[in-house]
Design a protein around this motif. Structure first.
Motif, PDB file in Angstrom:
ATOM      1  N   SER A   1       0.817  -1.220   0.000  1.00 14.55           N
ATOM      2  CA  SER A   1       0.000   0.000   0.000  1.00 14.55           C
ATOM      3  C   SER A   1       0.851   1.271   0.000  1.00 14.55           C
ATOM      4  CB  SER A   1      -0.928   0.011   1.219  1.00 14.55           C
ATOM      5  OG  SER A   1      -0.178   0.141   2.422  1.00 14.55           O
ATOM      6  N   ILE A   2       2.155   1.137  -0.148  1.00 16.82           N
ATOM      7  CA  ILE A   2       3.029   2.305  -0.166  1.00 16.82           C
ATOM      8  C   ILE A   2       2.640   3.231  -1.324  1.00 16.82           C
ATOM      9  CG2 ILE A   2       5.394   3.110  -0.601  1.00 16.82           C
ATOM     10  CD1 ILE A   2       5.173   1.942   2.134  1.00 16.82           C
ATOM     11  N   ALA A   3       2.373   4.496  -1.014  1.00 19.03           N
ATOM     12  CA  ALA A   3       2.008   5.502  -2.026  1.00 19.03           C
ATOM     13  C   ALA A   3       0.871   5.029  -2.918  1.00 19.03           C
ATOM     14  CB  ALA A   3       3.223   5.884  -2.873  1.00 19.03           C
ATOM     15  N   MET A   4      -0.031   4.275  -2.353  1.00 24.48           N
ATOM     16  CA  MET A   4      -1.168   3.759  -3.105  1.00 24.48           C
ATOM     17  C   MET A   4      -2.125   4.884  -3.481  1.00 24.48           C
ATOM     18  SD  MET A   4      -3.801   0.746  -1.928  1.00 24.48           S
ATOM     19  CE  MET A   4      -4.494   1.696  -0.578  1.00 24.48           C
ATOM     20  N   MET A   5      -2.770   4.733  -4.621  1.00 23.39           N
ATOM     21  CA  MET A   5      -3.810   5.669  -5.060  1.00 23.39           C
ATOM     22  C   MET A   5      -5.145   4.943  -5.002  1.00 23.39           C
ATOM     23  SD  MET A   5      -2.123   7.577  -8.326  1.00 23.39           S
ATOM     24  CE  MET A   5      -0.846   8.810  -8.146  1.00 23.39           C
TER      25      MET A   5
END
Length: 639
Positions: A50-54
């Motif tokens: 979910s790192i830097a997820m949009m």
């Protein structure tokens, strides 16, 4: 009084300087900033995927948000560079208007955006990533000393940045379905809420949402209006140039809802959790669901729907403008009523998400909690909406968390210096009873705070934090070239000639009959600095961005000077500091509401006091009189 955790500690990890809780857009900027400033930093994420997820829209920038991204870059942040690497379409919006509202917007390859940000985090010295959930914040004597994971591990630290996004106590809802969940079906964060409440932090319940994603192979694009990207790409990062980031672009498409769509929605409102009472959180006013739009704008026969690709290697399309929490059967009928989507197949259904966030008036302009030293907060957890607003706050919180550890002066940006300053000042001074969204209309000095000059405004402010000597000197040289060229144009006289008058005629500009200064020609509305290049024999070869600034500075000189005068008045009030131990209830001439609001916010200066909701101009005048009287009394006492 010490405030300690109730969680059992099983082991103690190696101490670090800064802990960042959350790996979204705010968390990434905060962690990178702290680590790049030399602090050992740990970023906790619920899920490394979910790192830097949009989880919502697949784009970066847009009206006013593009300003924020360029300011993030000007201060040394990562978002602008990352979208330059991963965009699939780029457009400059509002080009038919003045430069103050021009805003860059880029469609992102969502998967690549996340991957590239993860790669940057992994490659950054001083920074480690941990997939774990933080359950507790440890505070001793009003100072942060550590965080405890759900597994019972104590992580000692000197500062913490909370960037939980929409995960804290998250609940996803669509139709009759309600699931305790973070965005995209990921696990919510639950125990941390109890820890924050024990620390006396006031929490709100907000709501946002997202539309369905549909399969591109089931869409008839021939019935829609194709939306192409710009031929000449403008980078988000001032350190990139057009040629370096140029690539093939992917089209988006425009269609509209219709009366049939609206009939389906109206007939199903009783099944919408927004209207059945199942959702209690406050929704964002400026990004309403499609059911909300149909109810609020009942007179409108249609609403715009933008169909946007989510990446190069996926068939998923984002249906912008049709965010919804209606039941699945209604969603299928609703989307298929739209022209071009008659046979569309839903890959992911739309949903609303409720989550916990804070009352941001508990924060200083540095984004540190007033009552807890070393505890900072950023992003949607502060009551905002949008990736860009989150990243801007994360950058400031990360810089200031590191500055506190290193004994440096904190970084603050005021309303006259940047959209970042407007955003933070609105949050910490006025608070927000709904998810806050940045808009150009919120910036009273927007002619000065253009996206094109963000580096000139803010890169010098970032010097000593994330901006190195080389980048700082480049900006100083750019400013020197601009000033030098404006001086040349103000002195250089040009005589009338057939060549010049032919050029003027081509641009519907009146002919010259006598000599005049070059700067006066540039000021003509129908002409530009670039247009006059062929008749300006002594013009130096200037970089494109310098030439752009010369043109804008000359054309808007009068308006810019007027705003500069307004800023001077603003700065005077900002310079009138207010004691933090001042008890406003003792000031007789203030109205009761003003006393209560001033005591709650504890403004740092008269300027901030004047912007507090419930404090009127008469209150400010009375406060100034009181402060002047107090100053004289203190002076006499010293004598």
């Amino acid at each position: 009084m010490d405030m300690r955790t109730t969680k059992e500690i099983l082991y103690t990890a190696e101490p670090v300087d800064v802990i960042v809780i959350g790996g979204g857009h705010a968390g990434c900027e905060a962690a990178l900033a702290a680590a790049r400033m030399g602090c050992t930093t740990t970023l906790f994420a619920m899920n490394m995927d979910s790192i830097a997820m949009m989880p919502c829209n697949p784009n970066i920038g847009g009206t006013s948000k593009g300003h924020l991204v360029r300011e993030i870059d000007a201060l040394g942040g990562e978002m602008g560079k990352n979208i330059d690497k991963t965009y699939i379409q780029s457009r400059m919006l509002n080009t038919g208007k003045g430069p103050a509202v021009h805003s860059l917007r880029a469609q992102a390859d969502k998967q690549r955006y996340s991957q590239e940000m993860r790669r940057m985090l992994d490659a950054t010295p001083n920074l480690q990533l941990v997939q774990s959930e933080v359950a507790d914040i440890v505070v001793e004597g009003g100072i942060v000393t550590g965080a405890i994971s759900v597994a019972g591990a104590l992580y000692p630290c000197k500062a913490i940045v909370l960037a939980t996004g929409t995960y804290l106590n998250g609940r996803c809802v669509w139709g009759e379905v309600s699931v305790n969940s973070g965005p995209n079906g990921l696990a919510p964060s639950l125990p941390l809420r109890d820890s924050l409440e024990r620390l006396g932090i006031t929490l709100y319940r907000f709501k946002t949402g997202t539309p369905a994603r549909i399969d591109a192979s089931t869409v008839d694009f021939s019935k829609m209006v194709e939306q192409n990207g710009d031929e000449e790409i403008t980078p988000f990062s001032f350190e990139n140039n057009r040629a370096d980031i140029a690539r093939s672009q992917i089209s988006c498409y425009l269609t509209h809802t219709n009366e049939r769509t609206h009939e389906i929605i109206r007939a199903s409102l009783h099944r919408s959790p927004m209207y059945s009472g199942d959702i209690e959180g406050t929704a964002t006013r400026y990004c309403p669901s499609i059911e909300d739009k149909v109810v609020r704008f009942a007179e409108k026969a249609s609403h715009q729907v933008f169909v946007e690709p989510e990446g190069e290697n996926t068939n998923e399309l984002y249906v912008s403008g049709m965010s919804t929490s209606l039941p699945e059967d209604v969603q299928m009928a609703m989307y298929r009523s739209v022209v071009g989507l008659e046979n569309s197949r839903i890959v992911r259904f739309g949903y609303a998400i409720e989550y916990d966030c804070i009352d941001a008036t508990q924060l200083l302009p540095t984004l540190e909690f007033k009552a807890i030293r070393g505890l900072f907060s950023a992003g949607q957890f502060n009551g905002t909406s949008g990736y860009e607003e989150a990243a801007a706050q994360g950058l400031v919180a990360g810089i200031n968390a590191a500055a506190g550890v290193l004994g440096k002066e904190p970084l603050t940006i005021d309303r006259s210096e940047g959209y970042v300053g407007v955003l933070i000042d609105d949050l910490v001074t006025k608070g927000s009873n709904e998810p806050y969204r940045m808009m150009t209309s919120r910036a009273e000095y927007r002619l000065l705070l253009r996206q094109d000059n963000a580096d000139l405004r803010l890169t010098p402010k970032g010097y000593g934090y994330l901006i190195d000597e080389n980048r700082y000197q480049k900006v100083l040289e750019k400013q020197r070239l601009i000033n030098e060229e404006i001086r040349r144009l103000s002195k250089a006289t040009i005589a009338p000639s057939d060549e010049i008058n032919t050029l003027l005629k081509q641009h519907n500009s009146s002919e010259m009959t006598s000599g005049m200064k070059l700067i006066e020609l540039v000021k003509r509305p129908e002409l530009t600095y670039a247009v006059l290049a062929d008749v300006d024999a002594n013009r130096p070869a200037l970089p494109e961005d310098v030439a752009e600034q010369v043109n804008i500075a000359i054309k808007y000189e009068g308006y810019i000077q007027k705003q500069m005068q307004q800023v001077e008045q603003f700065k005077k009030l900002e310079g009138r500091k207010l004691p933090q131990d001042l008890d406003y209830s003792t000031i007789d001439n203030l109205r009761l509401e003003a006393r209560q609001k001033l005591n709650a916010i504890k403004p740092l200066n008269v300027g901030q006091a004047s912007r507090i909701t419930g404090v009127n101009p008469a209150d400010v005048s009375n406060l100034l009189v009181y402060m002047e009287r107090r100053k004289h009394m203190e002076k006499r006492a010293d004598e």
